[in-house]
Scaffold this motif. Sequence first.
Motif, mmCIF file in Angstrom:
data_model
loop_
_atom_site.group_PDB
_atom_site.id
_atom_site.type_symbol
_atom_site.label_atom_id
_atom_site.label_comp_id
_atom_site.label_asym_id
_atom_site.label_seq_id
_atom_site.Cartn_x
_atom_site.Cartn_y
_atom_site.Cartn_z
ATOM 1 N N THR A 56 -24.469 19.512 4.431
ATOM 2 C CA THR A 56 -23.262 19.463 3.595
ATOM 3 C C THR A 56 -22.328 20.612 3.944
ATOM 4 N N LEU A 75 -18.585 20.207 5.460
ATOM 5 C CA LEU A 75 -17.440 20.740 4.713
ATOM 6 C C LEU A 75 -16.661 21.763 5.535
ATOM 7 N N ARG A 76 -17.357 22.595 6.333
ATOM 8 C CA ARG A 76 -16.648 23.522 7.216
ATOM 9 C C ARG A 76 -15.793 22.763 8.219
ATOM 10 N N THR A 109 -13.747 16.344 -1.821
ATOM 11 C CA THR A 109 -14.804 17.317 -1.538
ATOM 12 C C THR A 109 -16.051 17.010 -2.359
ATOM 13 N N GLU A 154 -6.737 18.243 0.308
ATOM 14 C CA GLU A 154 -7.986 19.024 0.312
ATOM 15 C C GLU A 154 -8.469 19.292 1.731
ATOM 16 N N PHE A 155 -8.223 18.356 2.628
ATOM 17 C CA PHE A 155 -8.671 18.486 4.001
ATOM 18 C C PHE A 155 -7.461 18.559 4.914
ATOM 19 N N CYS A 202 -19.184 14.548 12.137
ATOM 20 C CA CYS A 202 -19.924 14.542 10.871
ATOM 21 C C CYS A 202 -21.194 13.698 10.996
ATOM 22 N N GLY A 248 -9.155 12.859 1.512
ATOM 23 C CA GLY A 248 -9.012 14.311 1.448
ATOM 24 C C GLY A 248 -7.735 14.788 2.103
ATOM 25 N N LEU A 293 -17.742 13.889 -1.000
ATOM 26 C CA LEU A 293 -18.450 14.159 0.243
ATOM 27 C C LEU A 293 -19.796 14.827 -0.027
ATOM 28 N N ARG A 294 -19.799 15.813 -0.901
ATOM 29 C CA ARG A 294 -21.056 16.475 -1.287
ATOM 30 C C ARG A 294 -22.045 15.468 -1.871
ATOM 31 N N THR A 333 -12.727 21.056 6.197
ATOM 32 C CA THR A 333 -11.811 21.949 5.491
ATOM 33 C C THR A 333 -11.275 23.055 6.382
#
Length: 185
Positions: free
Chosen positions: A171, A175-176, A76, A134-135, A147, A129, A79-80, A179
């Motif tokens: 971003t 992320l939405r 995460t 995380e993903f 993306c 992820g 990615l940010r 995740t």
Amino acid sequence: MPTTKDEIARCFMGQVARFGYRRSNVDDVARLLRVSKKTIYGHYPSKEALYDYAVGQWAVEQRARVDAQMAETTPTGRLREMVGLAFADAAAGFAATSPGEAWTQPPELLARANEHVFAPWIRDVIVAGNEAGEFDVPDPELTTAFCMAIAVEGMRQLAEGVRDNPVDEVTAAILRLVTLNPAKE
């Protein structure tokens, strides 16, 4: 000393960075390198092939440069950071060219640049992820395409001055997407 394929590509990308794709040409590259156009066309069958190779070469260098700048260790966070660095680079590039020049390049060449540079980074982070928990992305390839579409729209808005810095919105949207944990059927 003969001019190499990589030297020709670097010179051409310098021209593209300075003047944009449409105004860059093989004649100028030949003049700058003091070689014949025949030498250049001996390596590349067309201007598009030269650009494609140059973008691939640039992508390898760009990825190494960005990877060296990344401090985040979680997918995460990476990615940010990746989106932020990409938009910072784009903003600098747009500032160095005339307004809208980057968007006058042939769309298939811009798509190829994204395919070489950003899509593999995003795909790698999505896979990492998923592995880290995380993903929850069942199809990393398709999600990468979404993306990329989000990022390209953000870049367009940045280039056209629609938004000063859409990085936060881009971003958040990405992320939405990665995740999101849809209900299992």
